[in-house]
Design a protein around this motif. Structure first.
Motif, mmCIF file in Angstrom:
data_model
loop_
_atom_site.group_PDB
_atom_site.id
_atom_site.type_symbol
_atom_site.label_atom_id
_atom_site.label_comp_id
_atom_site.label_asym_id
_atom_site.label_seq_id
_atom_site.Cartn_x
_atom_site.Cartn_y
_atom_site.Cartn_z
ATOM 1 N N TYR A 20 75.248 129.390 11.220
ATOM 2 C CA TYR A 20 75.471 127.950 11.306
ATOM 3 C C TYR A 20 76.708 127.714 12.163
ATOM 4 O O TYR A 20 77.644 128.509 12.149
ATOM 5 C CB TYR A 20 75.757 127.337 9.924
ATOM 6 C CG TYR A 20 74.568 127.248 9.012
ATOM 7 C CD1 TYR A 20 73.477 126.450 9.329
ATOM 8 C CD2 TYR A 20 74.548 127.931 7.804
ATOM 9 C CE1 TYR A 20 72.392 126.356 8.483
ATOM 10 C CE2 TYR A 20 73.466 127.846 6.945
ATOM 11 C CZ TYR A 20 72.396 127.051 7.298
ATOM 12 O OH TYR A 20 71.332 126.964 6.448
ATOM 13 N N ALA A 21 76.730 126.611 12.870
ATOM 14 C CA ALA A 21 77.914 126.145 13.584
ATOM 15 C C ALA A 21 78.142 124.712 13.112
ATOM 16 O O ALA A 21 77.229 123.877 13.173
ATOM 17 C CB ALA A 21 77.694 126.185 15.090
ATOM 18 N N TYR A 22 79.335 124.437 12.611
ATOM 19 C CA TYR A 22 79.635 123.167 11.953
ATOM 20 C C TYR A 22 80.921 122.575 12.503
ATOM 21 O O TYR A 22 81.930 123.274 12.620
ATOM 22 C CB TYR A 22 79.754 123.413 10.448
ATOM 23 C CG TYR A 22 80.132 122.225 9.623
ATOM 24 C CD1 TYR A 22 79.339 121.077 9.601
ATOM 25 C CD2 TYR A 22 81.275 122.249 8.842
ATOM 26 C CE1 TYR A 22 79.691 119.984 8.827
ATOM 27 C CE2 TYR A 22 81.634 121.161 8.064
ATOM 28 C CZ TYR A 22 80.836 120.028 8.054
ATOM 29 O OH TYR A 22 81.185 118.944 7.291
ATOM 30 N N VAL A 23 80.882 121.292 12.849
ATOM 31 C CA VAL A 23 82.070 120.553 13.279
ATOM 32 C C VAL A 23 82.455 119.639 12.113
ATOM 33 O O VAL A 23 81.863 118.573 11.930
ATOM 34 C CB VAL A 23 81.809 119.734 14.560
ATOM 35 C CG1 VAL A 23 83.045 118.942 14.950
ATOM 36 C CG2 VAL A 23 81.371 120.641 15.699
ATOM 37 N N HIS A 31 72.464 125.571 14.403
ATOM 38 C CA HIS A 31 72.467 127.020 14.197
ATOM 39 C C HIS A 31 71.924 127.710 15.442
ATOM 40 O O HIS A 31 71.336 127.092 16.320
ATOM 41 C CB HIS A 31 71.646 127.399 12.963
ATOM 42 C CG HIS A 31 70.181 127.129 13.122
ATOM 43 N ND1 HIS A 31 69.649 125.876 12.955
ATOM 44 C CD2 HIS A 31 69.149 127.948 13.458
ATOM 45 C CE1 HIS A 31 68.338 125.927 13.157
ATOM 46 N NE2 HIS A 31 68.006 127.171 13.477
ATOM 47 N N GLY A 32 72.148 129.020 15.493
ATOM 48 C CA GLY A 32 71.645 129.827 16.599
ATOM 49 C C GLY A 32 71.674 131.290 16.228
ATOM 50 O O GLY A 32 72.280 131.673 15.224
ATOM 51 N N GLU A 43 77.828 123.646 21.321
ATOM 52 C CA GLU A 43 78.382 123.030 22.536
ATOM 53 C C GLU A 43 77.411 121.987 23.096
ATOM 54 O O GLU A 43 77.835 120.905 23.511
ATOM 55 C CB GLU A 43 78.717 124.098 23.569
ATOM 56 C CG GLU A 43 79.948 124.898 23.190
ATOM 57 C CD GLU A 43 80.222 126.088 24.101
ATOM 58 O OE1 GLU A 43 79.410 126.363 25.022
ATOM 59 O OE2 GLU A 43 81.265 126.738 23.897
ATOM 60 N N ASP A 44 76.120 122.291 23.075
ATOM 61 C CA ASP A 44 75.123 121.313 23.517
ATOM 62 C C ASP A 44 75.123 120.086 22.610
ATOM 63 O O ASP A 44 75.057 118.943 23.082
ATOM 64 C CB ASP A 44 73.724 121.932 23.535
ATOM 65 C CG ASP A 44 73.538 122.963 24.636
ATOM 66 O OD1 ASP A 44 74.369 122.991 25.580
ATOM 67 O OD2 ASP A 44 72.569 123.747 24.551
ATOM 68 N N ILE A 46 77.612 118.984 20.694
ATOM 69 C CA ILE A 46 78.863 118.247 20.871
ATOM 70 C C ILE A 46 78.763 117.346 22.102
ATOM 71 O O ILE A 46 79.136 116.159 22.054
ATOM 72 C CB ILE A 46 80.062 119.210 20.992
ATOM 73 C CG1 ILE A 46 80.377 119.822 19.630
ATOM 74 C CG2 ILE A 46 81.285 118.495 21.563
ATOM 75 C CD1 ILE A 46 81.361 120.978 19.681
ATOM 76 N N LYS A 47 78.258 117.878 23.205
ATOM 77 C CA LYS A 47 78.105 117.074 24.424
ATOM 78 C C LYS A 47 77.197 115.880 24.180
ATOM 79 O O LYS A 47 77.483 114.758 24.615
ATOM 80 C CB LYS A 47 77.567 117.937 25.563
ATOM 81 C CG LYS A 47 78.565 118.951 26.069
ATOM 82 C CD LYS A 47 77.927 119.877 27.089
ATOM 83 C CE LYS A 47 78.852 121.024 27.442
ATOM 84 N NZ LYS A 47 78.186 122.033 28.278
ATOM 85 N N LEU A 48 76.100 116.091 23.497
ATOM 86 C CA LEU A 48 75.176 115.004 23.172
ATOM 87 C C LEU A 48 75.839 113.973 22.260
ATOM 88 O O LEU A 48 75.720 112.764 22.474
ATOM 89 C CB LEU A 48 73.913 115.575 22.512
ATOM 90 C CG LEU A 48 72.858 114.568 22.090
ATOM 91 C CD1 LEU A 48 72.301 113.831 23.308
ATOM 92 C CD2 LEU A 48 71.728 115.272 21.352
ATOM 93 N N TRP A 49 76.555 114.449 21.244
ATOM 94 C CA TRP A 49 77.224 113.570 20.285
ATOM 95 C C TRP A 49 78.255 112.694 20.993
ATOM 96 O O TRP A 49 78.310 111.488 20.776
ATOM 97 C CB TRP A 49 77.879 114.420 19.193
ATOM 98 C CG TRP A 49 78.387 113.657 18.021
ATOM 99 C CD1 TRP A 49 77.714 113.358 16.873
ATOM 100 C CD2 TRP A 49 79.703 113.095 17.867
ATOM 101 N NE1 TRP A 49 78.523 112.650 16.023
ATOM 102 C CE2 TRP A 49 79.750 112.479 16.614
ATOM 103 C CE3 TRP A 49 80.830 113.067 18.670
ATOM 104 C CZ2 TRP A 49 80.880 111.825 16.144
ATOM 105 C CZ3 TRP A 49 81.955 112.420 18.196
ATOM 106 C CH2 TRP A 49 81.971 111.814 16.953
ATOM 107 N N ILE A 50 79.072 113.309 21.862
ATOM 108 C CA ILE A 50 80.090 112.563 22.605
ATOM 109 C C ILE A 50 79.435 111.552 23.539
ATOM 110 O O ILE A 50 79.864 110.393 23.620
ATOM 111 C CB ILE A 50 81.004 113.530 23.391
ATOM 112 C CG1 ILE A 50 81.910 114.287 22.417
ATOM 113 C CG2 ILE A 50 81.839 112.774 24.428
ATOM 114 C CD1 ILE A 50 82.720 115.399 23.050
#
Length: 73
Positions: A20-23, A31-32, A43-44, A46-50
């Motif tokens: 899992y990757a969690y901000v 996840h990946g 990273e993908d 985060i870019k979409l969220w921003i």
């Protein structure tokens, strides 16, 4: 922009090797496969969220400092 990300191995059947990757500051997770796969996925995301926040004129709050600590019990 530095954004704290927490990576955690997934301990579920059929997800061996995945993380899992969690901000925490924004409550987004993905996840990946392996740390590298999880890093790419977050990273993908985060870019979409921003991009979504900017498109709607919303502010992007950033944490100045983050600490991960383990408690031994």
């Amino acid at each position: 922009m530095k954004i704290p990300v927490l990576y955690q191995r997934i301990d579920e059947k059929n997800f061996e090797g995945y993380f899992y990757a969690y901000v925490p500051q924004w409550g987004i997770t993905t996840h990946g496969y392996g740390i590298d796969g999880a890093r790419t996925a977050i990273e993908d995301l985060i870019k979409l969220w921003i991009s979504e926040k900017e498109d709607h004129g919303e502010s992007i709050d950033l944490i100045e400092e983050a600490v991960l600590e383990y408690s031994e019990i």
